[in-house]
Design a protein around this motif. Structure first.
Motif, PDB file in Angstrom:
ATOM      1  N   LYS A  41      12.626  -6.096   4.419  1.00 15.37           N
ATOM      2  CA  LYS A  41      12.015  -7.119   3.561  1.00 15.37           C
ATOM      3  C   LYS A  41      10.497  -6.977   3.542  1.00 15.37           C
ATOM      4  O   LYS A  41       9.872  -7.096   2.489  1.00 15.37           O
ATOM      5  CB  LYS A  41      12.409  -8.509   4.033  1.00 15.37           C
ATOM      6  N   ARG A  42       9.901  -6.735   4.707  1.00  7.42           N
ATOM      7  CA  ARG A  42       8.442  -6.595   4.795  1.00  7.42           C
ATOM      8  C   ARG A  42       7.971  -5.380   4.006  1.00  7.42           C
ATOM      9  O   ARG A  42       6.986  -5.441   3.267  1.00  7.42           O
ATOM     10  CB  ARG A  42       8.019  -6.473   6.254  1.00  7.42           C
ATOM     11  N   LEU A  43       8.677  -4.265   4.133  1.00  6.09           N
ATOM     12  CA  LEU A  43       8.275  -3.037   3.463  1.00  6.09           C
ATOM     13  C   LEU A  43       8.604  -3.043   1.967  1.00  6.09           C
ATOM     14  O   LEU A  43       7.976  -2.321   1.193  1.00  6.09           O
ATOM     15  CB  LEU A  43       8.931  -1.834   4.137  1.00  6.09           C
ATOM     16  N   ALA A  44       9.561  -3.855   1.548  1.00 11.25           N
ATOM     17  CA  ALA A  44       9.915  -3.939   0.131  1.00 11.25           C
ATOM     18  C   ALA A  44       8.755  -4.483  -0.695  1.00 11.25           C
ATOM     19  O   ALA A  44       8.614  -4.147  -1.875  1.00 11.25           O
ATOM     20  CB  ALA A  44      11.153  -4.798  -0.059  1.00 11.25           C
ATOM     21  N   VAL A  45       7.907  -5.275  -0.081  1.00  8.40           N
ATOM     22  CA  VAL A  45       6.745  -5.835  -0.765  1.00  8.40           C
ATOM     23  C   VAL A  45       5.810  -4.724  -1.241  1.00  8.40           C
ATOM     24  O   VAL A  45       5.200  -4.813  -2.302  1.00  8.40           O
ATOM     25  CB  VAL A  45       5.996  -6.829   0.158  1.00  8.40           C
ATOM     26  N   SER A  46       5.708  -3.649  -0.474  1.00  8.52           N
ATOM     27  CA  SER A  46       4.818  -2.535  -0.814  1.00  8.52           C
ATOM     28  C   SER A  46       5.392  -1.658  -1.924  1.00  8.52           C
ATOM     29  O   SER A  46       4.696  -0.808  -2.460  1.00  8.52           O
ATOM     30  CB  SER A  46       4.556  -1.671   0.421  1.00  8.52           C
ATOM     31  N   GLY A  47       6.666  -1.842  -2.240  1.00  6.63           N
ATOM     32  CA  GLY A  47       7.297  -1.036  -3.267  1.00  6.63           C
ATOM     33  C   GLY A  47       7.948   0.224  -2.727  1.00  6.63           C
ATOM     34  O   GLY A  47       8.635   0.926  -3.449  1.00  6.63           O
ATOM     35  N   GLU A  48       7.727   0.552  -1.478  1.00 13.09           N
ATOM     36  CA  GLU A  48       8.308   1.758  -0.882  1.00 13.09           C
ATOM     37  C   GLU A  48       9.589   1.418  -0.137  1.00 13.09           C
ATOM     38  O   GLU A  48      10.662   1.742  -0.542  1.00 13.09           O
ATOM     39  CB  GLU A  48       7.307   2.432   0.051  1.00 13.09           C
ATOM     40  N   GLY A  49       9.454   0.734   0.976  1.00 15.34           N
ATOM     41  CA  GLY A  49      10.613   0.261   1.686  1.00 15.34           C
ATOM     42  C   GLY A  49      11.066   1.094   2.863  1.00 15.34           C
ATOM     43  O   GLY A  49      10.348   1.930   3.381  1.00 15.34           O
ATOM     44  N   LEU A  50      12.304   0.831   3.250  1.00 11.38           N
ATOM     45  CA  LEU A  50      12.899   1.401   4.444  1.00 11.38           C
ATOM     46  C   LEU A  50      14.179   2.131   4.067  1.00 11.38           C
ATOM     47  O   LEU A  50      14.951   1.642   3.244  1.00 11.38           O
ATOM     48  CB  LEU A  50      13.197   0.258   5.420  1.00 11.38           C
ATOM     49  N   THR A  51      14.377   3.289   4.677  1.00 11.19           N
ATOM     50  CA  THR A  51      15.577   4.096   4.441  1.00 11.19           C
ATOM     51  C   THR A  51      16.208   4.435   5.779  1.00 11.19           C
ATOM     52  O   THR A  51      15.500   4.740   6.731  1.00 11.19           O
ATOM     53  CB  THR A  51      15.204   5.409   3.707  1.00 11.19           C
ATOM     54  N   LEU A  52      17.532   4.365   5.840  1.00 11.14           N
ATOM     55  CA  LEU A  52      18.262   4.811   7.024  1.00 11.14           C
ATOM     56  C   LEU A  52      18.795   6.205   6.746  1.00 11.14           C
ATOM     57  O   LEU A  52      19.316   6.485   5.667  1.00 11.14           O
ATOM     58  CB  LEU A  52      19.429   3.874   7.332  1.00 11.14           C
TER      59      LEU A  52
END
Length: 97
Positions: free
Chosen positions: A63-74
Motif C-alpha cells: 500500500k505504501r509503495l503503490a502511492v509512488s506508482g511503482e509498488g511491490l512485487t513478489l
C-alpha cells in the motif's frame, strides 16, 4: 529469518530466507520501511512459511509503495507460500512473478 537487500538506483531486491511469522515480521517491517526506492521486489524463493503477521507487513508495504506508482512485487513464490497467498486472497492483490 535472514533478510538480504540488493539495491540499484530504482529497485531494491529483498531476499527472505526462513520463516516469516510473528517473531520475524517486525524485522521485515523495519527493513521495508527503511527502503528509499519506489520499487521493491521481495524474493521468496527461500521463504519456507508466512503467517498472517508476515502478510500484514507485506500488504502495508504494498500500500505504501503503490502511492509512488511503482509498488511491490513478489518473486520466486514456492507452493507453500503460494497456497497461503491464494487462500487469503493476497494473490489477487499483489503482483507475483
Amino acid at each position: 529469518m535472514n533478510i538480504t537487500i540488493h539495491k540499484t538506483d530504482s529497485v531494491s531486491i529483498v531476499t527472505l530466507e526462513g520463516r516469516l511469522d510473528t517473531n520475524t515480521a517486525p524485522k521485515l517491517e523495519s527493513t521495508l520501511n527503511d527502503i528509499a526506492t519506489s520499487k521493491v521486489v521481495i524474493d521468496c524463493s527461500a521463504l519456507e512459511y508466512v503467517s498472517s503477521a508476515g502478510l500484514r507487513v507485506i500488504l502495508a508495504a504494498h500500500k505504501r509503495l503503490a502511492v509512488s506508482g511503482e509498488g511491490l512485487t513478489l518473486r520466486g513464490v514456492g507452493d507453500t507460500v503460494r497456497s497461503v497467498l491464494d487462500m487469503t486472497g493476497f494473490s489477487r492483490i499483489l503482483t507475483i512473478e
